[in-house]
Design a protein around this motif. Structure first.
Motif, PDB file in Angstrom:
ATOM      1  N   PRO A 154     -48.310 -31.702  16.190  1.00  7.69           N
ATOM      2  CA  PRO A 154     -49.637 -32.380  15.792  1.00  7.69           C
ATOM      3  C   PRO A 154     -50.337 -31.591  14.807  1.00  7.69           C
ATOM      4  N   GLY A 155     -50.703 -30.292  15.008  1.00 10.67           N
ATOM      5  CA  GLY A 155     -51.542 -29.752  14.146  1.00 10.67           C
ATOM      6  C   GLY A 155     -51.085 -29.796  12.612  1.00 10.67           C
ATOM      7  N   HIS A 156     -49.888 -29.869  12.461  1.00  9.80           N
ATOM      8  CA  HIS A 156     -49.363 -29.847  10.962  1.00  9.80           C
ATOM      9  C   HIS A 156     -50.063 -31.220  10.390  1.00  9.80           C
ATOM     10  N   LEU A 160     -52.824 -31.762   7.443  1.00 11.34           N
ATOM     11  CA  LEU A 160     -52.772 -32.739   6.202  1.00 11.34           C
ATOM     12  C   LEU A 160     -53.924 -33.566   6.174  1.00 11.34           C
ATOM     13  N   THR A 161     -54.579 -34.119   7.159  1.00  8.39           N
ATOM     14  CA  THR A 161     -55.834 -34.700   7.353  1.00  8.39           C
ATOM     15  C   THR A 161     -57.091 -33.869   6.572  1.00  8.39           C
ATOM     16  N   ALA A 162     -57.035 -32.599   7.074  1.00 12.72           N
ATOM     17  CA  ALA A 162     -58.136 -31.729   6.521  1.00 12.72           C
ATOM     18  C   ALA A 162     -57.936 -31.705   5.078  1.00 12.72           C
ATOM     19  N   VAL A 197     -51.630 -39.789  12.421  1.00 11.06           N
ATOM     20  CA  VAL A 197     -50.452 -39.235  12.639  1.00 11.06           C
ATOM     21  C   VAL A 197     -50.346 -38.228  13.734  1.00 11.06           C
ATOM     22  N   ASP A 198     -51.471 -37.226  13.838  1.00 11.65           N
ATOM     23  CA  ASP A 198     -51.305 -36.297  14.696  1.00 11.65           C
ATOM     24  C   ASP A 198     -51.129 -36.706  16.277  1.00 11.65           C
ATOM     25  N   GLY A 199     -52.288 -37.797  16.451  1.00  9.19           N
ATOM     26  CA  GLY A 199     -52.235 -38.340  17.629  1.00  9.19           C
ATOM     27  C   GLY A 199     -50.907 -38.903  17.976  1.00  9.19           C
ATOM     28  N   GLU A 200     -50.279 -39.649  17.030  1.00  5.06           N
ATOM     29  CA  GLU A 200     -49.027 -40.442  17.361  1.00  5.06           C
ATOM     30  C   GLU A 200     -47.989 -39.260  17.611  1.00  5.06           C
TER      31      GLU A 200
END
Length: 339
Positions: A154-156, A160-162, A197-200
């Motif tokens: 999830p951290g990846h 990407l969001t950041a 995406v990270d939550g999914e």
């Protein structure tokens, strides 16, 4: 089913295949451990193959203490492993309350269908209307592809969001123009999509954690504030001081509300999130809560800002947003006082 159940995989390839980020045999092991705690899982791998180290690690993570036995002979009655029943179906199946599962004609297709089902289930009940109909389908399509890679975490996706947020802020500040505002707003909407995406990934691969949830929330808040700050700076550089002041006012209200919500959640749950006001907003009379919640949700105003910037009316949209932020902040303060 009274005897010891035996699960049959067509081969090691399907047993070790990643299904939404988790090897198929590990998903099966987790469901079995929940339905039959303390009993060993008996597997038959038809082609004589073995479970991969990644699969064994997945079993140890999802079903700690579960013993796994590989049967040498195929008994007359087996349960197809590629069917991947969830814990509830597994319990009903083993108790004899569900009909036997058919053997998949195409094991690969069965696993692909299971992966789609798992990724689709990662949607959140609190999703707003834009998230339900636009953002979530897009983010789940991205998540489905990323979950094919065993190393993705999830951290990846949070990174990407950041990255999208940093590009957004750079566009707003480096190009103080209508075009720069439009590109920044498009990147703001892109960050909103990637944010799901990270939550999914976390929910599908069962890697949710308080630290990950806190980081995700902080990146979301920073992205929202960065857009308002960048848009305000752009308006100011273009000579529209009124719009710049409105952006600053909206930014101040957002920071105030987010700080109240984040600190409250941290004290109460040990994790930072900003969901506490949603229940209060949704409780508004005569169904207005649902409308207010949708209109003040992040996915809605990101999309609205993008459309407004492309139409050359971002200043007007920010004015409406500032008014909505005042209402939202009132709900936040009321919720904090009651809490």
């Amino acid at each position: 089913m009274t005897g010891a159940p035996v699960f049959r995989f067509a081969g090691a390839r399907t047993a070790n295949r990643l299904v939404a980020g988790i090897p198929a045999a590990a998903r099966l092991a987790q469901a079995f451990a929940a339905a039959r705690p303390g009993q060993p899982l008996v597997l038959v791998i038809a082609d004589g193959g073995a479970l991969a180290p990644r699969t064994l690690a997945g079993i140890a993570r999802l079903a700690p203490g579960l013993a796994v036995q590989i049967a040498d002979r195929v008994p007359p009655v087996t349960i197809p492993g590629e069917s991947l029943p969830d814990p509830a179906t597994m319990a009903a199946l083993l108790a004899g309350d569900a009909p036997p599962l058919p053997v998949p004609v195409d094991p690969d297709a069965a696993l692909a269908q299971a992966a789609r089902r798992i990724v689709k289930a990662t949607a959140k009940p609190s999703d707003g209307m834009i998230a339900r109909h636009l953002n979530r389908p897009l983010s789940q399509a991205v998540s489905a592809q990323l979950l094919r890679l065993g190393w993705v975490r999830p951290g990846h996706a949070t990174a990407l969001t950041a990255l999208a947020a940093a590009a957004m802020l750079a566009c707003l500040i480096a190009s103080p123009s209508p075009e720069g505002l439009a590109l920044g707003a498009v990147l703001f909407q892109l960050a909103s999509v990637i944010d799901g995406v990270d939550g999914e990934i976390a929910r599908a691969a069962q890697r949710s954690s308080k630290a990950g949830a806190t980081l995700d929330s902080l990146v979301d808040a920073a992205t929202n504030c960065a857009f308002l700050a960048g848009a305000g700076a752009s308006f100011g550089a273009q000579g529209d001081l009124r719009a710049a002041i409105i952006c600053a006012a909206a930014l101040a209200m957002q920071i105030t509300g987010l700080t109240i919500l984040g600190r409250s959640a941290w004290r109460r749950e040990g994790v930072v999130h900003f969901d506490s006001a949603k229940a209060a907003v949704a409780s508004a009379p005569r169904g207005a809560g649902r409308v207010i919640k949708d209109l003040t949700s992040r996915d809605f105003y990101c999309f609205a800002f993008m459309l407004a910037s492309l139409g050359g009316v971002l200043a007007e949209a920010v004015t409406v947003f500032a008014a909505g932020s005042a209402i939202w902040l009132a709900f936040v303060i009321r919720t904090a006082r009651r809490g």
